[in-house]
Design an enzyme around this catalytic site. Structure first.
Site, PDB file in Angstrom:
ATOM      1  N   ARG A 255      22.842  38.738  51.073  1.00  8.67           N
ATOM      2  CA  ARG A 255      23.130  38.356  52.448  1.00  8.67           C
ATOM      3  C   ARG A 255      22.987  39.533  53.403  1.00  8.67           C
ATOM      4  NH1 ARG A 255      28.539  35.836  52.399  1.00  8.67           N
ATOM      5  NH2 ARG A 255      27.309  33.994  51.950  1.00  8.67           N
ATOM      6  N   TYR A 256      23.328  40.712  52.934  1.00 13.02           N
ATOM      7  CA  TYR A 256      23.277  41.908  53.772  1.00 13.02           C
ATOM      8  C   TYR A 256      22.050  42.731  53.393  1.00 13.02           C
ATOM      9  CZ  TYR A 256      28.153  40.895  54.972  1.00 13.02           C
ATOM     10  OH  TYR A 256      29.313  40.316  55.431  1.00 13.02           O
TER      11      TYR A 256
ATOM     12  N   ARG B 143      22.787  45.473  50.151  1.00 14.39           N
ATOM     13  CA  ARG B 143      23.682  45.244  49.027  1.00 14.39           C
ATOM     14  C   ARG B 143      23.672  43.790  48.580  1.00 14.39           C
ATOM     15  NH1 ARG B 143      25.780  45.885  53.874  1.00 14.39           N
ATOM     16  NH2 ARG B 143      27.778  45.024  54.541  1.00 14.39           N
TER      17      ARG B 143
ATOM     18  N   CYS C 181      37.454  33.397  34.512  1.00 12.45           N
ATOM     19  CA  CYS C 181      38.532  34.207  35.087  1.00 12.45           C
ATOM     20  C   CYS C 181      39.748  34.113  34.168  1.00 12.45           C
ATOM     21  CB  CYS C 181      38.933  33.697  36.470  1.00 12.45           C
ATOM     22  SG  CYS C 181      37.568  33.677  37.645  1.00 12.45           S
TER      23      CYS C 181
ATOM     24  N   CYS D 193      42.568  30.827  40.396  1.00 11.71           N
ATOM     25  CA  CYS D 193      43.317  30.738  41.641  1.00 11.71           C
ATOM     26  C   CYS D 193      43.043  29.378  42.272  1.00 11.71           C
ATOM     27  CB  CYS D 193      42.868  31.830  42.602  1.00 11.71           C
ATOM     28  SG  CYS D 193      42.784  33.451  41.823  1.00 11.71           S
TER      29      CYS D 193
ATOM     30  N   CYS E  87      40.521  29.375  45.304  1.00 14.84           N
ATOM     31  CA  CYS E  87      39.252  30.096  45.153  1.00 14.84           C
ATOM     32  C   CYS E  87      38.115  29.489  45.983  1.00 14.84           C
ATOM     33  CB  CYS E  87      38.845  30.107  43.692  1.00 14.84           C
ATOM     34  SG  CYS E  87      37.310  31.008  43.408  1.00 14.84           S
TER      35      CYS E  87
ATOM     36  N   ARG F 123      35.045  29.902  45.353  1.00 13.18           N
ATOM     37  CA  ARG F 123      33.966  29.474  44.444  1.00 13.18           C
ATOM     38  C   ARG F 123      34.472  28.453  43.433  1.00 13.18           C
ATOM     39  NH1 ARG F 123      32.584  35.109  43.748  1.00 13.18           N
ATOM     40  NH2 ARG F 123      31.410  35.745  45.583  1.00 13.18           N
TER      41      ARG F 123
ATOM     42  N   ASP G   7      38.837  30.489  53.396  1.00 15.81           N
ATOM     43  CA  ASP G   7      37.620  29.748  53.723  1.00 15.81           C
ATOM     44  C   ASP G   7      37.868  28.242  53.707  1.00 15.81           C
ATOM     45  OD1 ASP G   7      35.913  31.975  53.978  1.00 15.81           O
ATOM     46  OD2 ASP G   7      35.772  32.135  51.794  1.00 15.81           O
TER      47      ASP G   7
ATOM     48  N   ASP H  52      34.925  35.134  56.994  1.00 18.20           N
ATOM     49  CA  ASP H  52      33.589  35.036  56.423  1.00 18.20           C
ATOM     50  C   ASP H  52      32.948  33.831  57.111  1.00 18.20           C
ATOM     51  OD1 ASP H  52      31.529  35.849  54.802  1.00 18.20           O
ATOM     52  OD2 ASP H  52      32.775  35.959  53.000  1.00 18.20           O
TER      53      ASP H  52
ATOM     54  N   LYS I 218      30.909  38.671  56.957  1.00 22.26           N
ATOM     55  CA  LYS I 218      32.290  38.933  57.350  1.00 22.26           C
ATOM     56  C   LYS I 218      32.356  39.466  58.778  1.00 22.26           C
ATOM     57  CE  LYS I 218      33.269  40.191  52.597  1.00 22.26           C
ATOM     58  NZ  LYS I 218      31.879  40.132  52.098  1.00 22.26           N
TER      59      LYS I 218
HETATM   60  C1  LIG Z   1      31.518  40.500  50.918  1.00 20.65           C
HETATM   61  C2  LIG Z   1      30.141  40.522  50.532  1.00 20.65           C
HETATM   62  C3  LIG Z   1      29.456  41.729  50.352  1.00 20.65           C
HETATM   63  C4  LIG Z   1      30.111  43.079  50.553  1.00 20.65           C
HETATM   64  O1  LIG Z   1      30.488  43.277  51.859  1.00 20.65           O
HETATM   65  P1  LIG Z   1      31.144  44.667  52.295  1.00 20.65           P
HETATM   66  O2  LIG Z   1      31.596  44.429  53.687  1.00 20.65           O
HETATM   67  O3  LIG Z   1      30.081  45.710  52.160  1.00 20.65           O
HETATM   68  O4  LIG Z   1      32.280  44.929  51.351  1.00 20.65           O
HETATM   69  C5  LIG Z   1      28.132  41.676  49.992  1.00 20.65           C
HETATM   70  N1  LIG Z   1      27.498  40.503  49.801  1.00 20.65           N
HETATM   71  C6  LIG Z   1      28.135  39.324  49.976  1.00 20.65           C
HETATM   72  C7  LIG Z   1      27.368  38.072  49.773  1.00 20.65           C
HETATM   73  C8  LIG Z   1      29.469  39.294  50.344  1.00 20.65           C
HETATM   74  O5  LIG Z   1      30.084  38.126  50.510  1.00 20.65           O
HETATM   75  S1  SF4 Z   2      39.572  34.034  43.397  1.00 24.39           S
HETATM   76 FE1  SF4 Z   2      38.202  32.702  42.174  1.00 24.39          FE
HETATM   77  S2  SF4 Z   2      36.750  34.107  41.229  1.00 24.39           S
HETATM   78 FE2  SF4 Z   2      38.489  35.355  41.923  1.00 24.39          FE
HETATM   79  S3  SF4 Z   2      39.865  35.462  40.137  1.00 24.39           S
HETATM   80 FE3  SF4 Z   2      40.538  33.737  41.386  1.00 24.39          FE
HETATM   81  S4  SF4 Z   2      39.496  31.962  40.488  1.00 24.39           S
HETATM   82 FE4  SF4 Z   2      38.421  33.785  39.763  1.00 24.39          FE
END
Ligand SMILES: *Cc1c(COP(=O)(O)O)cnc(C)c1O
Ligand code: SF4
Length: 375
Positions: A90-91, A94, A103, A107, A110, A112, A270, A307, A314
């Site tokens: 996305r960025y 990175r 996990c 959670c 979560c 995801r 989210d 986000d 973010k």
């Molecule tokens: C959060 C996130 C990152 C890392 O973001 P930083 O602000 O550099 O910590 C990178 N890729 C994705 C898809 C993210 O959600």
């Molecule tokens: S937030 Fe989601 S991915 Fe992270 S530890 Fe909890 S269940 Fe696992």
């Protein structure tokens, strides 16, 4: 088998487990467990003090998870930014690299939820494709191992992945996003730390949400990582009924610093199917930030971020500190709501600087610099 693996084996996972231990309705539990994975390991279970407390709410399946069917499953649009299934890019520089779907505790909030627990898609090829993608993209200098929880992998498997990443010259830093120091601190072993420190610079971001999660065990885990030269950061999710209170957030952030963990982000929860009962109004987050900055060490103050839905990334949210701003001055308020006027600098003229090269091969040039003067 190591202690953490033994603990993991004793987790509560099935509707039967919950009916037996807590006397809850088995059929209801079955409906939730079928849809979203549940796992509470004995360590995290031991942190619960009473039914419905902040620890319970984070791990115990709730009927409310089935009541928001119309909400999106993939709020951050991670799938569409996935050039290969294990990567979210996305960025610019990175990527997020998913290396497991497992996990040690699932959670309930979560983001995801739709992906965790389902290991059908994770294979050696899934991981190798991710490494290949990173190798072919020289702009990627920061790789964030994520999941699931990367520390669910064995040390052997984790080392294979990290080693392969370290062999890629443009990968400068490797981050590991793991909840283990909080939910199963026994996972942080001497062997793990000794392995990780061979591949520096390694960073860990962990995930504590409530001061009760800071225990002698989790303290030891974070300190072991720090002693291995790994800077440890923390990401908190702002959760209704769990930590939506400035006092508890202050406690959490101060306690994190004391175990050598640097608060990094507070996330607005989210919009995710099955987790909307955890959302708070944004003003709750702003109020919390207002009670952190200035009140406790600056080192303990994270960024509060949303986000952006649809993959915007973010975005930081700050309380309103700027009351007015014109070309002459800015009017500010501090953490005590006292008002201050700060005279601004004025843009005056362009200054030309002749740059004399230090060697004969460098060209002579003229640098233009704006000159800022205070009246
Ligand atoms: C959060 C996130 C990152 C890392 O973001 P930083 O602000 O550099 O910590 C990178 N890729 C994705 C898809 C993210 O959600
Ligand atoms: S937030 Fe989601 S991915 Fe992270 S530890 Fe909890 S269940 Fe696992």
């Amino acid at each position: 088998m190591e202690l953490w693996q033994e603990l993991l084996r004793k987790s509560l996972e099935t509707a039967e487990d919950f009916a037996e231990v807590f006397g809850v309705d088995k059929d209801l539990m079955r409906r939730i467990v079928e849809k979203y994975p549940v796992r509470i390991n004995p360590y995290y279970l031991s942190l619960i003090r009473y039914k419905g407390d902040p620890i319970w709410l984070q791990c115990f399946p709730d009927i409310k998870e089935l009541e928001d069917e119309d909400m999106p499953e993939d709020p951050l649009d991670e799938d569409s930014m996935s050039p290969v299934p294990s990567i979210t890019h996305r960025y610019p520089d990175r990527v997020l690299f998913l290396v497991t779907s497992q996990c040690s505790m699932y959670c309930r909030f979560c983001t995801r939820k739709r992906k965790v627990g389902d290991s059908s898609k994770i294979s050696m090829k899934f991981i190798q494709d991710g490494i290949e993608y990173i190798r072919n993209h020289p702009e990627v200098r920061d790789v964030i191992l994520s999941g699931g929880d990367p520390l669910m992998l064995t040390d052997y498997m984790l080392e294979k992945i990290i080693k392969a990443l370290r062999e890629i010259p443009h990968v400068e830093i490797i981050r590991i996003g793991t909840k283990m120091p909080c939910v199963l601190p026994q996972r942080i072993t001497g062997n793990l730390c000794n392995m990780l420190k061979k591949y520096h610079p390694i960073y860990v971001n962990t995930h504590f949400n409530h001061p009760w999660e800071i225990t002698p065990e989790s303290k030891r885990a974070c300190e072991m990582l720090a002693d291995a030269g790994i800077p440890v950061g923390n990401q908190t999710v702002l959760l209704r009924g769990v930590n939506d209170d400035p006092y508890f957030m202050q406690e959490l952030m101060k306690k994190l610093l004391a175990i050598r963990v640097r608060p990094y982000y507070i996330y607005q929860a989210d919009i995710t199917r099955g987790a909307n009962h955890f959302r708070t109004p944004i003003k709750v987050g702003i109020e919390i930030m207002d009670k952190l900055r200035g009140h406790i060490s600056g080192l303990a103050v994270p960024y509060y971020v949303i986000d952006a839905p649809g993959g915007g990334g973010k975005i930081p949210i700050l309380p309103q500190y700027v009351i007015a701003h014109n070309e002459n001055e800015i009017i500010l308020r501090n953490f005590r709501y006292e008002i201050y006027i700060y005279p601004d600098a004025k843009e005056e003229e362009i200054e030309e600087i002749k740059y004399e090269p230090k060697s004969t091969t460098e060209p002579r040039k003229i640098i233009e610099r704006k000159k800022w003067l205070v009246e």
